[in-house]
Design a protein around this motif. Structure first.
Motif, short mmCIF file in Angstrom:
data_model
loop_
_atom_site.label_atom_id
_atom_site.label_comp_id
_atom_site.label_asym_id
_atom_site.label_seq_id
_atom_site.Cartn_x
_atom_site.Cartn_y
_atom_site.Cartn_z
N VAL A 1 9.60 27.19 -33.74
CA VAL A 1 8.46 26.30 -33.94
C VAL A 1 8.47 25.11 -32.99
CG1 VAL A 1 7.06 25.26 -35.73
CG2 VAL A 1 8.86 26.82 -36.36
N SER A 2 9.60 24.40 -32.89
CA SER A 2 9.62 23.19 -32.07
C SER A 2 9.44 23.55 -30.59
CB SER A 2 10.92 22.42 -32.29
OG SER A 2 12.00 23.10 -31.70
N SER B 1 -3.35 29.48 -36.30
CA SER B 1 -3.34 28.03 -36.24
C SER B 1 -3.10 27.53 -34.81
CB SER B 1 -2.32 27.45 -37.22
OG SER B 1 -1.09 28.11 -37.12
N MET B 2 -2.17 28.19 -34.08
CA MET B 2 -1.98 27.79 -32.69
C MET B 2 -3.22 28.12 -31.85
SD MET B 2 0.55 26.08 -31.57
CE MET B 2 2.19 25.59 -32.06
N PRO C 1 1.14 24.09 -44.19
CA PRO C 1 2.31 23.32 -44.64
C PRO C 1 1.92 22.28 -45.69
CG PRO C 1 1.64 22.58 -42.46
CD PRO C 1 0.73 23.72 -42.82
N SER D 1 5.23 19.43 -35.10
CA SER D 1 5.01 20.41 -34.04
C SER D 1 4.04 21.51 -34.46
CB SER D 1 6.33 20.99 -33.56
OG SER D 1 6.99 21.64 -34.61
N MET D 2 3.60 21.46 -35.72
CA MET D 2 2.58 22.42 -36.13
C MET D 2 1.21 21.82 -35.90
SD MET D 2 3.89 24.10 -39.63
CE MET D 2 2.66 25.41 -39.58
N ARG E 1 3.18 17.00 -31.16
CA ARG E 1 4.48 16.32 -31.13
C ARG E 1 5.54 17.37 -30.93
NH1 ARG E 1 6.11 11.61 -33.10
NH2 ARG E 1 8.03 12.62 -33.80
N THR E 2 6.43 17.14 -30.05
CA THR E 2 7.49 18.13 -29.87
C THR E 2 8.83 17.47 -30.13
OG1 THR E 2 7.75 17.62 -27.55
CG2 THR E 2 6.22 19.37 -28.12
N ALA F 1 5.66 24.38 -29.71
CA ALA F 1 4.85 23.21 -29.42
C ALA F 1 5.06 22.77 -27.97
CB ALA F 1 5.18 22.08 -30.38
N GLN F 2 6.32 22.82 -27.50
CA GLN F 2 6.60 22.43 -26.10
C GLN F 2 5.82 23.32 -25.14
OE1 GLN F 2 10.82 22.58 -25.32
NE2 GLN F 2 11.33 21.03 -26.83
N ASN G 1 2.01 22.70 -25.31
CA ASN G 1 1.69 21.46 -24.60
C ASN G 1 1.72 21.68 -23.09
OD1 ASN G 1 1.32 20.01 -26.90
ND2 ASN G 1 3.24 18.86 -26.77
#
Lengths: 308, 351
Positions: A187-188, A216-217, A261, B259-260, B272-273, A191-192, A195
């Protein structure tokens, strides 16, 4: 399905991609049409087996298409092409793959992987110039030049996907097909990478076809979304419209299944099951609002709109 | 009072590798009540799967080493048990569901036999009764035409149906504890939703306790009663599902939530990462393992490992930010805004 004033990078017209025997074909993609405009991200979503990856692979000529037309930058891309024409096309369109473990050659260094395209296209023949270009690409994707001499197994999943992105960028393409580029990542790290894709798009004016099953992404990254089911596009429209005002029952069902979430809303989640209605040949795309099209017969679409 | 069926105390697991000793699980404590679902969340390499495999004693030794700790299942410590004794627990009292339904089924055996095998192993019943029970189980997990399906091979099933078969096998001996290691990660969202509904229904009927391992926070919110967030082999935050989602205290939990993408508030902002990547566990960092990736890290984070601070009766966080003398740092905007949105939505619905 047109939008005035913006240039179309890609036009798909009645694309068909069938596999297997002619008498009993598997219709992976069964007559879909859509456009991709310059600088936008079109998200293509659906469940496994709906034909979304096949669509991406057909567009980039990994398959010979069964029927229809794919027009990239005003030119049809399938059919007989000379080697030079193909090379020109390959520079314009690149792909990022799902599995960063399988899509990098384990016997090549990151630098070699990224610069392979230069050799094929006879670019940057000077060694120093080539190294500089590789370093620039590594930096653009958030790695550094020390990484150029390392092999794929020395990188984490997220870093590998960055190398895959650097490779896709190496020939300065206009259009990138990203086939589930984040589904194998944490997950983290997702996001990277998302972005990074967004930033690169801004800097370089890239156009993306973003294929994924994670709605969702897709909603986050896409300007428009196309929802695919059994080889057909059921609904296409602006990301907000698809998410907030879906019309096709399949889209509604798909959206109702995304877990959020938010424990309190999850407690009373009502999943909407989908029951497929076969439609006859009169089915087509109907515009229900600005740039928002739904596939079905006129009557069906009318009832769906009334129920929305 | 509700019975506690599992207590894990100071569990430490190491692996001997050529690169050195990997400290995969570094002192994990948690408990599980009857009929409760605990979700363990974390990134790959955080130790969540090692923890769950350790409960089943599925860690191969060597290279694995149970360095210390106790796994008290109904009061009995599983760590010193021999393989033979464990085989009476595995599949019988504790069952496991794995991520990939294709590799966890035997492709050369009809699914019916894969279910009766478990029943015959653990229960004293006749073959005919075992078959009857197997068909009941197939019905219970929502497989249509169970009599016909009983005689089919795994390749004749779709991914979602296969995972239902895996669940049927896991339930075959009426386990008290079900460990599900990313059971829906390989499935489509619509199928995932069905499997989650099925697991909740089973739990309601049989009071089975569930440990659910996942990295998907949406799934956690859906299924968990309590949540343990793992990072670098340790539990860094622990609480009820509402504690973790509406009042997160650990900066790593903030990072995961941030990050979601937020589906309701559309912004052009970047996600946000969490910068960087998890630490190398052959040589765990001194102090707080998350310090190097933590934008709020203080000097002490690099010196001393934080203890578990108690936030409330149910909620614990392992970060120096909870120390009374630490500067008060508000939730990052993106996370705070989202939680506010969720709470407002809930209030609106209750009106």
């Amino acid at each position: 399905m047109t939008k005035s004033g913006v240039k179309k990078v890609l036009e798909i017209k009645n694309l068909k991609q069938h596999f297997g025997s002619e008498s009993n074909p598997i219709k992976a993609v069964d007559g879909i049409s859509f456009d991709v405009y310059e600088g936008e991200t079109l998200g293509l979503v659906g469940e496994s087996g709906c034909g979304k990856s096949t669509t991406g692979r057909s567009i980039i000529r990994l398959y010979d298409i069964t029927g229809g037309e794919i027009i990239f930058d005003g030119e049809s891309i399938h059919g007989k092409k000379s080697k030079n024409e193909l090379k020109k096309f390959n520079r314009q369109m690149q792909m990022i793959f799902q599995d960063p473990y399988a899509s990098l050659n384990p016997r090549m260094t990151a630098g070699e992987i990224i610069s392979e395209g230069f050799t094929i296209h006879g670019l940057y023949k000077d060694k120093k110039e080539r190294r500089e270009k590789v370093n620039q690409l590594l930096e653009a994707v958030g790695l550094n030049k020390e990484h150029a001499n390392r092999y794929a197994h020395e990188f984490s999943g997220g870093q590998r996907q960055r190398i895959g992105i650097a490779r896709a960028l190496s020939l300065d393409p206009k259009f990138i097909i990203a086939d589930e580029p984040i589904s194998a990542l944490d997950v983290s790290i997702q996001a990277q990478v998302v972005n990074l894709l967004k930033e690169l798009q801004k800097e370089r004016g890239l156009t993306y076809l973003f294929i994924a099953h994670d709605l969702s992404m897709v909603k986050y990254i896409s300007d428009r979304i196309a929802v695919m089911y059994r080889g057909k596009i059921m609904e296409i429209g602006k990301a907000d419209d698809i998410y907030n005002h879906p019309v096709h029952p399949y889209t509604k069902s798909l959206l109702s299944a995304i877990p959020l979430p938010d424990p309190m809303s999850e407690k009373h989640r009502q999943r909407i099951p989908y029951k497929h209605t076969e439609v006859d040949d009169s089915a087509s795309y109907h515009e229900v609002s600005d740039q928002h099209y739904v596939y079905g017969t006129a009557d069906l679409v009318k009832t769906w709109v009334a129920n929305r | 009072m509700i019975k506690t069926i599992l207590e894990v105390k100071d569990l430490k697991i190491n692996f001997k590798t050529y690169a050195g000793l990997v400290h995969a699980v570094r002192g994990v404590n948690f408990d599980l009540k009857e009929g409760e679902t605990l979700a363990i969340v974390g990134e790959s390499g955080s130790g969540k799967s090692v923890t769950s495999n350790a409960l089943m004693k599925l860690i191969p030794q060597p290279p694995g080493i149970y360095e210390s700790g106790q796994i008290l299942f109904n009061g009995r410590d599983l760590v010193p048990l021999s393989d033979k004794e464990m085989s009476k627990v595995r599949g019988n009292e504790i069952a496991m569901i794995f991520q990939d339904p294709m590799t966890s089924l035997n492709p050369t055996m009809k699914v019916g036999r894969q279910i009766t095998e478990v029943i015959l192993q653990h229960k004293k019943v006749s073959k005919a009764d075992a078959k009857k029970r197997a068909i009941e189980l197939l019905t219970q997990v929502g497989i249509p035409f169970p009599e016909k399906r009983y005689n089919q091979y795994p390749h004749e099933f779709s991914g979602g149906m296969r995972q239902r078969v895996v669940i049927a096998i896991a339930l075959a001996a009426d386990p008290k504890l079900l460990i599900a290691d990313e059971p829906t990660t390989a499935l489509d969202v619509t199928i995932q939703a069905q499997i989650l509904e099925l697991m909740k229904e089973i739990q309601k009927n049989s009071k089975t306790s569930i440990i659910f391992i996942t990295h998907d926070l949406g799934v956690v919110a859906n299924i968990a009663d309590r949540v343990a967030v793992m990072y670098a082999g340790q539990i860094v935050e622990y609480g009820t599902v509402n504690d973790i989602f509406y009042n997160p205290k650990h900066p790593y939990t903030w990072g995961l939530l941030g990050s979601m993408p937020d589906l309701d508030n559309d912004t052009d902002e970047l996600l946000r990462t969490i910068p960087g990547s998890p630490p190398d566990l052959t040589n765990p960092p001194k102090g707080d393992a998350f310090a190097a990736r933590n934008e709020y890290a203080m000097a002490i984070d690099y010196e001393q490992e934080p203890p578990m601070f108690q936030v409330s009766d149910t909620h614990f966080a392992k970060t120096w930010m909870m120390h009374p003398d630490a500067p008060k740092i508000p939730l990052p905007d993106a996370v705070a805004k989202r939680i506010e949105g969720y709470l407002a939505k809930e209030a609106h619905q209750n009106d």
